[in-house]
Structure formats: C-alpha cells, structure tokens
Design a protein around this motif. Structure first.
Motif, PDB file in Angstrom:
ATOM      1  N   SER A   1       0.824  -1.211   0.000  1.00 40.87           N
ATOM      2  CA  SER A   1       0.000   0.000   0.000  1.00 40.87           C
ATOM      3  C   SER A   1       0.856   1.258   0.000  1.00 40.87           C
ATOM      4  O   SER A   1       0.575   2.214  -0.739  1.00 40.87           O
ATOM      5  CB  SER A   1      -0.940   0.001   1.217  1.00 40.87           C
ATOM      6  OG  SER A   1      -1.842  -1.074   1.146  1.00 40.87           O
TER       7      SER A   1
ATOM      8  N   TYR B   1       1.099   3.929  -3.136  1.00 43.24           N
ATOM      9  CA  TYR B   1       0.793   5.341  -2.929  1.00 43.24           C
ATOM     10  C   TYR B   1       1.918   6.213  -3.481  1.00 43.24           C
ATOM     11  O   TYR B   1       1.678   7.203  -4.183  1.00 43.24           O
ATOM     12  CB  TYR B   1       0.579   5.625  -1.440  1.00 43.24           C
ATOM     13  CG  TYR B   1       0.309   7.085  -1.140  1.00 43.24           C
ATOM     14  CD1 TYR B   1      -0.993   7.595  -1.187  1.00 43.24           C
ATOM     15  CD2 TYR B   1       1.357   7.953  -0.840  1.00 43.24           C
ATOM     16  CE1 TYR B   1      -1.241   8.937  -0.930  1.00 43.24           C
ATOM     17  CE2 TYR B   1       1.112   9.307  -0.588  1.00 43.24           C
ATOM     18  CZ  TYR B   1      -0.181   9.785  -0.633  1.00 43.24           C
ATOM     19  OH  TYR B   1      -0.420  11.113  -0.384  1.00 43.24           O
TER      20      TYR B   1
ATOM     21  N   ASP C   1       1.698   8.688  -6.687  1.00 40.41           N
ATOM     22  CA  ASP C   1       1.945  10.111  -6.488  1.00 40.41           C
ATOM     23  C   ASP C   1       2.999  10.640  -7.458  1.00 40.41           C
ATOM     24  O   ASP C   1       2.939  11.798  -7.890  1.00 40.41           O
ATOM     25  CB  ASP C   1       2.388  10.356  -5.043  1.00 40.41           C
ATOM     26  CG  ASP C   1       2.412  11.833  -4.678  1.00 40.41           C
ATOM     27  OD1 ASP C   1       1.360  12.492  -4.804  1.00 40.41           O
ATOM     28  OD2 ASP C   1       3.480  12.332  -4.283  1.00 40.41           O
TER      29      ASP C   1
END
Length: 279
Positions: free
Chosen positions: A62, A66, A70
């Motif tokens: 996770s 992320y 990003d």
C-alpha cells in the motif's frame, strides 16, 4: 578445468550481489519489484495480485503503491480498485526503447530464423536469479512454447541459465553462487558440476544442448553471445517440441544454424559470438 572452475566459486574476492551490499537500497528494490509486476497484454492489477507476485506484505504494498501513484508511475482505476502503469513509466519505457536500438536490427534476423526452422528463438540476459527475455520470436504452430519479451526463466534450472553461468566472467559467476548459498539454494555442488558440463559442450560445439532440462517435452540449443553494443552477456536460444528436435538434429542442424544467427547479429549490430575460454 573442473578444479579451476570449482576454485572460482570458493574464492572470496569479487563484488557481492543483492541485499548484503551496503549500497543496496531495499526500499527502492521493492518499488521496482512492484513496477516489474506489470506485463504486456494483462489487465490492471489489484493490491492483492501485486502482493502475491512480489511476496511483500499488504501494508508495504500500500505504501509503495501510494508513492508510485503520487510520482506518476502508476495509475489508479477506482471502479475496479486496480492499478496500471502511469505516464512516467511510459516515458521511461519509450526512452529505454529508443536507446535500446540494436534490438530493432536483431529482431528481423531472429524472425527469419524462427520462420525458416519452425522453432522459437529468444534472446535473454540475467535479471537477479532469473534469465529475462529481451526479444522473442515464435516459429510456426509451436503449441506449448510461447515466448514473450519480459518473460523469465530459471537461472539454475534451464539450459539458458546454465549457458549464462558457464560463459559469464569469473567474478560475476562467483558472486551469483555466493548469493545462492546465502538464500539456502539446494544442490549448489550439483549446479557447479552442471556448469562445468555446459562449459565442455560450448568448448566442443560452440553451443549447448537442452534435452528437456526446462520442460521434458521441449528440446533446443543455446549460444552465449557477448554484446559490444548491448551491455553484458546474452544467451541466444532456439527451441521446440522434443519430437521435432531429436538430439542428432540439434547437433547437426539446429545448433550450427543458431551459430550462424549469432554471426549475423555481429554483422548487424556489432555483436560478437562468444568464444569460450573455459577449457
């Protein structure tokens, strides 16, 4: 020769591979492992599938997802809760494709050989403890032997991998063996003997026979290729169903033809066929 090869693996000199090196950044390696999960022609992947492919825990996945999202390397699809490669990854891929220009010259030669012989031909190099295909061409109607760019094959349980290990320089080979021992790989001594036998075949024929080592129903030949315009060592391989490629045909026809392909690669992109110095 066998005593000399064995001593190479017992030597302590040479660069260490993998996470034992102080310069190895584990977090970066995990992130690249995630990016490497994505394959051509597949739908977007869920966190669960990525966790399965990488073996990393879900919380770690996770955080990595992320970060990559990003930075634009991954794209998220809310309806399916899945991920695909993002724009930044495509830019890198485009740059890599442009810079990897010799493959464009190699591909037609490989395609012509695959069509003429009905075998599948691949060009691969080492990625950690696997061999990865950087180019692959399929022969006519060879059921059960599909090669794709990006596919991997075992470094230690295939003729392709053994050809690489038999032909690579001493320091890299010793480092790979040390890495296998650190990971408790079974039968390291047996592997050394297989490498020595592969060296003998390459010294004798210029190529190595594959008589069901990877899969019992598949036969083929492999040729180490030292590339002046492609960094590092590569392995050229040709394979197909065992009933179409008996041992005698491999020795008298398929192997010599593959050596001819290696010579054509040299003329096309400055790649010189590997000359074994093992004996």
């Amino acid at each position: 020769m066998r005593r000399r090869v064995r001593n190479e693996f017992q030597a302590e000199s040479g660069d260490e591979l993998g996470s034992d090196s102080r310069q190895f950044i584990s977090a970066l390696a995990r992130g690249l492992d995630v990016v490497r999960c994505f394959r051509r022609g597949e739908p977007p992947l869920t966190n669960q599938e990525i966790a399965r492919r990488t073996g990393l825990p879900r919380p770690t996945i996770s955080r990595i997802m992320y970060t990559l999202r990003d930075l634009g390397y991954l794209q998220y699809y809310p309806k399916t809760r899945s991920y695909g490669l993002g724009g930044s990854a495509y830019v890198l891929g485009h740059i890599a494709d442009e810079n990897f220009d010799p493959i464009g010259a190699i591909r037609p030669i490989m395609q012509r050989y695959a069509k003429a012989t009905g075998t599948n031909i691949g060009l691969s190099t080492r990625e950690r403890l696997n061999m990865i295909y950087v180019e692959a061409c399929e022969g006519a109607s060879l059921v059960g032997l599909q090669l794709r760019v990006g596919d991997t094959i075992s470094l230690t349980d295939s003729a392709i991998g053994l050809t690489y290990l038999a032909s690579v320089d001493e320091r890299e080979r010793a480092g790979i063996i040390r890495q296998l021992k650190r990971e408790d790989a079974p039968n390291t001594e047996d592997l050394i003997q297989q490498i020595e036998k592969t060296q003998e075949q390459i010294a004798r024929f210029g190529f190595c026979l594959s008589l069901g080592q990877w899969r019992p129903e598949i036969h083929g030949v492999t040729v180490p290729v030292s590339a002046s315009k492609l960094d590092g060592l590569y392995v050229l391989s040709s394979g197909g169903p065992a009933y179409l490629l008996p041992e005698q045909k491999l020795l008298e026809e398929t192997g010599p033809l593959l050596l001819r392909v290696a010579r054509e690669l040299q003329e096309a992109v400055g790649v010189r066929p590997f000359i074994s110095h093992a004996s």
